[in-house]
Structure formats: C-alpha cells, structure tokens
Design a protein around this motif. Structure first.
Motif, PDB file in Angstrom:
ATOM      1  N   VAL A 163      47.718  50.558  34.175  1.00 24.07           N
ATOM      2  CA  VAL A 163      46.557  49.748  33.821  1.00 24.07           C
ATOM      3  C   VAL A 163      45.168  50.768  34.565  1.00 24.07           C
ATOM      4  O   VAL A 163      45.207  50.828  35.765  1.00 24.07           O
ATOM      5  N   PRO A 164      44.290  50.930  33.803  1.00 22.15           N
ATOM      6  CA  PRO A 164      42.810  51.637  34.441  1.00 22.15           C
ATOM      7  C   PRO A 164      42.587  51.259  35.657  1.00 22.15           C
ATOM      8  O   PRO A 164      42.173  49.639  35.658  1.00 22.15           O
ATOM      9  N   LYS A 165      42.144  51.850  36.538  1.00 17.71           N
ATOM     10  CA  LYS A 165      41.687  51.333  37.925  1.00 17.71           C
ATOM     11  C   LYS A 165      40.334  50.320  37.624  1.00 17.71           C
ATOM     12  O   LYS A 165      40.256  49.365  38.222  1.00 17.71           O
ATOM     13  N   PRO A 166      39.387  50.828  36.843  1.00 12.58           N
ATOM     14  CA  PRO A 166      38.310  50.042  36.685  1.00 12.58           C
ATOM     15  C   PRO A 166      38.569  48.639  36.134  1.00 12.58           C
ATOM     16  O   PRO A 166      38.062  47.647  36.463  1.00 12.58           O
ATOM     17  N   ILE A 167      39.395  48.576  35.132  1.00  9.91           N
ATOM     18  CA  ILE A 167      39.729  47.163  34.741  1.00  9.91           C
ATOM     19  C   ILE A 167      40.472  46.303  35.816  1.00  9.91           C
ATOM     20  O   ILE A 167      40.195  45.040  35.817  1.00  9.91           O
ATOM     21  N   PHE A 168      41.368  47.049  36.580  1.00 11.25           N
ATOM     22  CA  PHE A 168      42.007  46.168  37.609  1.00 11.25           C
ATOM     23  C   PHE A 168      41.146  45.712  38.609  1.00 11.25           C
ATOM     24  O   PHE A 168      41.220  44.563  39.144  1.00 11.25           O
ATOM     25  N   MET A 169      40.119  46.568  39.078  1.00 13.46           N
ATOM     26  CA  MET A 169      38.933  46.199  39.989  1.00 13.46           C
ATOM     27  C   MET A 169      38.110  44.978  39.375  1.00 13.46           C
ATOM     28  O   MET A 169      37.646  44.435  40.196  1.00 13.46           O
ATOM     29  N   GLU A 170      38.034  45.112  38.073  1.00 13.80           N
ATOM     30  CA  GLU A 170      37.007  44.157  37.614  1.00 13.80           C
ATOM     31  C   GLU A 170      37.536  42.944  37.430  1.00 13.80           C
ATOM     32  O   GLU A 170      37.119  41.873  37.902  1.00 13.80           O
ATOM     33  N   LYS A 171      38.952  42.762  37.427  1.00 10.92           N
ATOM     34  CA  LYS A 171      39.666  41.434  37.468  1.00 10.92           C
ATOM     35  C   LYS A 171      39.600  41.037  38.782  1.00 10.92           C
ATOM     36  O   LYS A 171      39.724  39.952  39.160  1.00 10.92           O
ATOM     37  N   ILE A 172      40.014  41.950  39.759  1.00 11.12           N
ATOM     38  CA  ILE A 172      39.969  41.489  41.392  1.00 11.12           C
ATOM     39  C   ILE A 172      38.798  40.935  41.752  1.00 11.12           C
ATOM     40  O   ILE A 172      38.506  40.063  42.467  1.00 11.12           O
ATOM     41  N   GLY A 173      37.642  41.672  40.967  1.00  9.15           N
ATOM     42  CA  GLY A 173      36.306  41.279  41.554  1.00  9.15           C
ATOM     43  C   GLY A 173      35.924  39.836  41.064  1.00  9.15           C
ATOM     44  O   GLY A 173      35.449  39.048  41.650  1.00  9.15           O
ATOM     45  N   ALA A 174      36.416  39.516  39.974  1.00  6.61           N
ATOM     46  CA  ALA A 174      36.191  38.372  39.234  1.00  6.61           C
ATOM     47  C   ALA A 174      36.941  37.253  40.003  1.00  6.61           C
ATOM     48  O   ALA A 174      36.423  36.079  40.425  1.00  6.61           O
ATOM     49  N   ILE A 175      38.123  37.406  40.623  1.00  7.67           N
ATOM     50  CA  ILE A 175      38.643  36.520  41.521  1.00  7.67           C
ATOM     51  C   ILE A 175      38.295  36.262  42.799  1.00  7.67           C
ATOM     52  O   ILE A 175      38.054  34.945  43.104  1.00  7.67           O
ATOM     53  N   LEU A 176      37.574  37.241  43.176  1.00  8.62           N
ATOM     54  CA  LEU A 176      36.975  37.138  44.636  1.00  8.62           C
ATOM     55  C   LEU A 176      35.478  36.443  44.300  1.00  8.62           C
ATOM     56  O   LEU A 176      35.227  35.616  45.211  1.00  8.62           O
ATOM     57  N   ASP A 177      34.962  36.775  43.261  1.00 10.58           N
ATOM     58  CA  ASP A 177      33.679  35.834  43.001  1.00 10.58           C
ATOM     59  C   ASP A 177      33.788  34.528  42.709  1.00 10.58           C
ATOM     60  O   ASP A 177      33.047  33.713  42.957  1.00 10.58           O
ATOM     61  N   SER A 178      35.184  34.327  42.223  1.00  9.65           N
ATOM     62  CA  SER A 178      35.393  32.716  42.217  1.00  9.65           C
ATOM     63  C   SER A 178      35.545  32.112  43.498  1.00  9.65           C
ATOM     64  O   SER A 178      35.777  31.061  43.467  1.00  9.65           O
ATOM     65  N   LEU A 253      39.235  29.572  35.663  1.00  9.51           N
ATOM     66  CA  LEU A 253      39.650  30.908  35.880  1.00  9.51           C
ATOM     67  C   LEU A 253      40.001  31.911  34.712  1.00  9.51           C
ATOM     68  O   LEU A 253      39.706  32.966  34.660  1.00  9.51           O
ATOM     69  N   ALA A 254      40.472  31.353  33.604  1.00  4.19           N
ATOM     70  CA  ALA A 254      40.565  32.026  32.436  1.00  4.19           C
ATOM     71  C   ALA A 254      39.265  32.555  31.925  1.00  4.19           C
ATOM     72  O   ALA A 254      39.038  33.600  31.571  1.00  4.19           O
ATOM     73  N   LYS A 255      38.041  31.705  32.292  1.00  2.00           N
ATOM     74  CA  LYS A 255      36.664  32.160  31.648  1.00  2.00           C
ATOM     75  C   LYS A 255      36.524  33.371  32.694  1.00  2.00           C
ATOM     76  O   LYS A 255      35.938  34.510  32.259  1.00  2.00           O
ATOM     77  N   ALA A 256      36.723  33.148  34.138  1.00  2.62           N
ATOM     78  CA  ALA A 256      36.050  34.229  35.053  1.00  2.62           C
ATOM     79  C   ALA A 256      36.678  35.604  34.822  1.00  2.62           C
ATOM     80  O   ALA A 256      36.426  36.536  34.868  1.00  2.62           O
ATOM     81  N   VAL A 257      38.246  35.532  34.571  1.00  2.19           N
ATOM     82  CA  VAL A 257      38.842  36.790  34.257  1.00  2.19           C
ATOM     83  C   VAL A 257      39.026  37.153  33.122  1.00  2.19           C
ATOM     84  O   VAL A 257      39.507  38.202  32.684  1.00  2.19           O
ATOM     85  N   GLN A 258      38.484  36.397  32.006  1.00  2.64           N
ATOM     86  CA  GLN A 258      38.322  36.859  30.499  1.00  2.64           C
ATOM     87  C   GLN A 258      39.799  37.092  29.891  1.00  2.64           C
ATOM     88  O   GLN A 258      40.076  37.972  29.531  1.00  2.64           O
ATOM     89  N   ILE A 259      40.581  35.802  30.163  1.00  2.00           N
ATOM     90  CA  ILE A 259      42.024  36.027  29.720  1.00  2.00           C
ATOM     91  C   ILE A 259      42.156  34.621  29.064  1.00  2.00           C
ATOM     92  O   ILE A 259      42.333  33.658  29.579  1.00  2.00           O
ATOM     93  N   PRO A 260      42.302  34.460  27.734  1.00  2.00           N
ATOM     94  CA  PRO A 260      42.433  33.197  27.326  1.00  2.00           C
ATOM     95  C   PRO A 260      43.554  32.581  27.272  1.00  2.00           C
ATOM     96  O   PRO A 260      44.698  33.408  27.183  1.00  2.00           O
ATOM     97  N   LEU A 261      43.603  31.365  27.588  1.00  2.00           N
ATOM     98  CA  LEU A 261      44.879  30.424  27.244  1.00  2.00           C
ATOM     99  C   LEU A 261      45.462  30.025  26.006  1.00  2.00           C
ATOM    100  O   LEU A 261      44.399  30.201  25.154  1.00  2.00           O
ATOM    101  N   ILE A 262      46.546  29.781  26.067  1.00  2.00           N
ATOM    102  CA  ILE A 262      47.010  28.958  24.544  1.00  2.00           C
ATOM    103  C   ILE A 262      45.929  27.842  24.489  1.00  2.00           C
ATOM    104  O   ILE A 262      45.867  26.842  25.128  1.00  2.00           O
TER     105      ILE A 262
END
Length: 262
Positions: A163-178, A253-262
């Motif tokens: 996983v490219p570092k920017p993508i990882f940091m983007e998701k971690i940032g979204a978790i922290l922002d939540s 959380l799905a909206k925050a990290v932009q990972i859709p659920l079923i």
C-alpha cells in the motif's frame, strides 16, 4: 447448514487444536526475529511451512475430495468445498516470541465462507463460527460491539508494504478525524475476530489476502459485524480491501474512510 459441513467443522476444530500446539512448540523465544524476510516486514518461519503441511495432510486424510489452499503452497487441491489456511497469521509477532498470532482455517462452499476457526494458543483463545449457528470465543457466544459513536471507538488498521504511504496515511487521518482511537496489533485474523467479539470496533486493511480472512469471515457474519465485499472485490484471487465494523458506526466509518460496505 448441511450435516456434511457441520461434520467437517467439528473435525477441523480438532485439527486446528493440534496444529496450534505444533506451532506453539516451534515458537522462538522472546528476542530479535527468527526467520526469513520475504519482503519488508513480511516474515517466514519454519513453523509456517510445518503447520500448513500438517493441516493439509490431516484434511486430505479426512476429506480427500475437498479443495485446499494455503498461504505458503497455494491451491494444492480443488473442490466445491475448499479449506483455506493461514498457518501462522501474525508471523512478525511469532518470530519474536510474542503471543499475538494464530492459526486460521476457513471453509468455503462454492466460494462462500461457511465455517471458520481461529486459534491463538499463546493467548488461550479459540474463535469459531458456523453460518446459521453463531459465533463463539472459547465456546461462549460473542457479538460485535454496541458502540454507536466513532468518538468512543477503537479501530485497528493493518499495514502492508503493498500500500502506498499516502493512501495509508489518508485512511489513518480519516480514523483520527472521526475521533476514534487507532491501534495496530500485527495479526489481521485476530483483529477481525476482535471486531467480532467487541474488543475492537473496526478493522481496516487496504490489501489483505484470502488466507488472512477466510477463518474470520464466518465468525464476523455470525457476530453481527458489517463487512465490506472483500470476496466480490477480488479477494478470491488476489489482495483486496477489507473493512469489518460494528453496526452502530458502520455507515459513518465507511463514509469517513471511503470503503463501501455490502
């Protein structure tokens, strides 16, 4: 749930117990890592191959018509019922003599997860799940966390050198922002079962493989957790993204990290 699958599930529990004891007997003492680096932070130990071979032999003897797929040797047998094993999930922990690792075995029927066993012998814990029959930790029923606000949530995110570092940091940032509290424990399978029993409120990994999650998927399904469409999105044939999350924070959380659920 058919009698044939229930019979396989009960047999597999005994096999995993034996395999976990073998793995525990081969665990290095605490200290620097013992093993071979496949890539950055991706360890291979003697136990990985030994435990996978042990489970493969036992399942072949018990159910010779079933398929089998392992992390180390790949798909070695085919069938509409397929066992998928991660012999040591959390090898980086195992290689240092730590306790947070497990043996994971899942059963797929026509590519649908139907049964799973995740055994962490150094922790004295075994998670089990059978579709339609519930999810359990050491024989006691488990359910996903009742948390309904990300500001009180504990969320783990797995790291992968794919996983490219920017993508990882983007998701971690979204978790922290939540407002959630981030964690990282080094075992995807155990993080997923932690979501199933409520020790964690969510687990995210951007690229993870089938053998890492096959044992946990039925446990998650029976626990009431929400899970992204890992298998549909490529998890059957390669690495894919997974989000497993307590239902009360699933949409947020799905909206925050932009990972859709079923």
């Amino acid at each position: 749930m058919t009698v044939a699958i229930e019979r396989r599930f009960e047999a597999a529990r005994a096999v995993v117990d034996d395999a976990a004891r073998l793995a525990l007997s081969m665990r290095p003492p605490p200290g620097g890592p013992v093993g071979t680096l496949k890539s950055a932070q991706d360890w291979l130990t003697e136990a990985d191959g030994a435990v996978e071979a042990f489970i493969s032999r036992r399942m072949a003897a018990l159910f010779p018509d079933d398929g089998f797929q392992g992390e180390e040797e790949g798909a070695t047998r085919s069938g509409s019922l397929r066992w998928v094993v991660d012999p040591i999930d959390g090898t980086s922990n195992f290689a240092r003599g730590r306790n947070r690792w497990c043996v994971s075995l899942g059963l797929l029927e026509d590519d649908h997860p139907v049964a799973g066993i995740v055994c962490a012998p150094a922790l004295g814990e075994t998670y089990t799940g059978l579709i339609g029959k519930g999810a359990f930790l050491n024989g006691k029923p488990i359910k996903a966390s009742p948390v309904n606000d990300t500001r009180s949530a504990m969320i783990e995110m797995g790291w992968s050198n794919r996983v490219p570092k920017p993508i990882f940091m983007e998701k971690i940032g979204a978790i922290l922002d939540s407002g959630a509290m981030p964690r990282s424990g080094g075992s995807g399978a155990l993080a997923l079962t932690d979501v199933a029993c409520g020790r964690l409120d969510a687990y995210i990994e951007i690229v993870i493989n089938l053998w890492d999650v096959a044992g946990a998927l039925p446990i998650l399904a029976e626990s009431g957790a929400k899970v992204s469409p890992f298998l549909r999105d490529g998890g059957l044939t390669g690495g894919a993204t997974i989000l497993a999350v307590a239902p009360g924070i699933a949409d947020a959380l799905a909206k925050a990290v932009q990972i859709p659920l079923i």
